[in-house]
Design a protein around this motif. Structure first.
Motif, PDB file in Angstrom:
ATOM      1  N   MET B   6       0.866  -1.187   0.000  1.00  0.00           N
ATOM      2  CA  MET B   6       0.000   0.000   0.000  1.00  0.00           C
ATOM      3  C   MET B   6       0.895   1.226   0.000  1.00  0.00           C
ATOM      4  N   LEU B   7       0.849   1.954  -1.109  1.00  0.00           N
ATOM      5  CA  LEU B   7       1.710   3.116  -1.290  1.00  0.00           C
ATOM      6  C   LEU B   7       1.049   4.353  -0.713  1.00  0.00           C
ATOM      7  N   SER B   8       1.756   5.029   0.158  1.00  0.00           N
ATOM      8  CA  SER B   8       1.253   6.296   0.696  1.00  0.00           C
ATOM      9  C   SER B   8       1.698   7.425  -0.222  1.00  0.00           C
ATOM     10  N   TRP B  50      -2.147  -1.139  -3.453  1.00  0.00           N
ATOM     11  CA  TRP B  50      -3.038  -0.138  -2.895  1.00  0.00           C
ATOM     12  C   TRP B  50      -2.387   1.230  -2.967  1.00  0.00           C
ATOM     13  N   SER B  52      -2.975   5.061  -1.124  1.00  0.00           N
ATOM     14  CA  SER B  52      -3.788   5.831  -0.183  1.00  0.00           C
ATOM     15  C   SER B  52      -3.123   7.153   0.147  1.00  0.00           C
ATOM     16  N   ASN B  60       1.631   6.784   8.253  1.00  0.00           N
ATOM     17  CA  ASN B  60       1.618   6.527   6.809  1.00  0.00           C
ATOM     18  C   ASN B  60       2.159   7.771   6.110  1.00  0.00           C
ATOM     19  N   PHE B  61       3.393   7.682   5.666  1.00  0.00           N
ATOM     20  CA  PHE B  61       4.081   8.853   5.125  1.00  0.00           C
ATOM     21  C   PHE B  61       4.266   8.741   3.620  1.00  0.00           C
ATOM     22  N   SER B  62       4.095   9.849   2.936  1.00  0.00           N
ATOM     23  CA  SER B  62       4.389   9.872   1.504  1.00  0.00           C
ATOM     24  C   SER B  62       5.886  10.100   1.304  1.00  0.00           C
ATOM     25  N   PRO B  63       6.411   9.695   0.145  1.00  0.00           N
ATOM     26  CA  PRO B  63       7.812  10.007  -0.162  1.00  0.00           C
ATOM     27  C   PRO B  63       8.075  11.517  -0.173  1.00  0.00           C
ATOM     28  N   HIS B 116       7.372   7.455  -5.585  1.00  0.00           N
ATOM     29  CA  HIS B 116       7.641   6.018  -5.504  1.00  0.00           C
ATOM     30  C   HIS B 116       8.472   5.578  -6.717  1.00  0.00           C
TER      31      HIS B 116
END
Lengths: 124, 124
Positions: B6-8, B50, B52, B60-63, B116
């Motif tokens: 699941m990619l944030s 996924w 989100s 849950n952190f984004s890059p 990502h």
């Protein structure tokens, strides 16, 4: 498997041992560099994932280096309670206990000792 | 699929559109909160992942938030050159061109607009 995540970690060799114990993972492939850095492909519950020592120079960062993770793993198993307990017994830290969720899953969440997060559950 | 990443991300709705265009992904499931935050399950090349919107309060952190990513996606396709070109045409940034590697893969790497990284390749 057409898409497999590759988790960047510190202490890759230890991480491989942990994932084997925590998720009953089997080692499908492993290479170890002279400096001890590892790239391994593991199989758990019929799916593959990769584990590799981080290499910030190549934009591969461990959660320990960044202070968090940018992807979590959703692990679907027949018995989430047992899988959660096994992961915790192997050294994972509980983040959320296994409970029934309003969106129709029974799921819990752990952080592994290398900073990656796993949601362990199944659709109800 | 027993394990799915699941990619944030930031801008989750845009990310879903990007992944559809870049990787010919199909939307298997999507929920959108009143504030626009998205959780979606996509299928590409027969595998699920996924997407989100990030939620740092829930780890849950984004890059974009962390300045890098802690897992990269290995996408195995019959024609890596074509898949790489499609991803770049959709807005991904080339990191490494598609080339034959000494470990027996033909593979290239892109960064998507959400931070990502994807390795697109196949075993030779």
């Amino acid at each position: 498997m057409p898409i497999a995540p590759m988790l960047s970690v510190r202490r890759g060799a230890q991480a491989v041992k942990f994932y084997k114990a925590a998720f009953a993972a089997a080692e499908a492939f492993k290479i170890e560099a002279p400096d001890g850095a590892v790239v391994a492909r593991l199989e758990a519950a019929g799916s593959e994932f990769w584990v590799s020592d981080e290499s910030p120079a190549h934009a591969n960062f461990s959660p320990e280096t960044l202070g968090g993770s940018t992807a979590r793993m959703v692990l679907v198993v027949p018995d989430p309670d047992a899988a959660f307990a096994r992961a915790v017994a192997a050294g994972a830290s509980p983040i959320s206990p296994v409970t029934d969720q309003p969106y129709g899953w029974r799921v819990g969440r752990v952080a592994d000792p290398f900073g990656h997060h796993w949601e362990i559950g199944k659709p109800l």
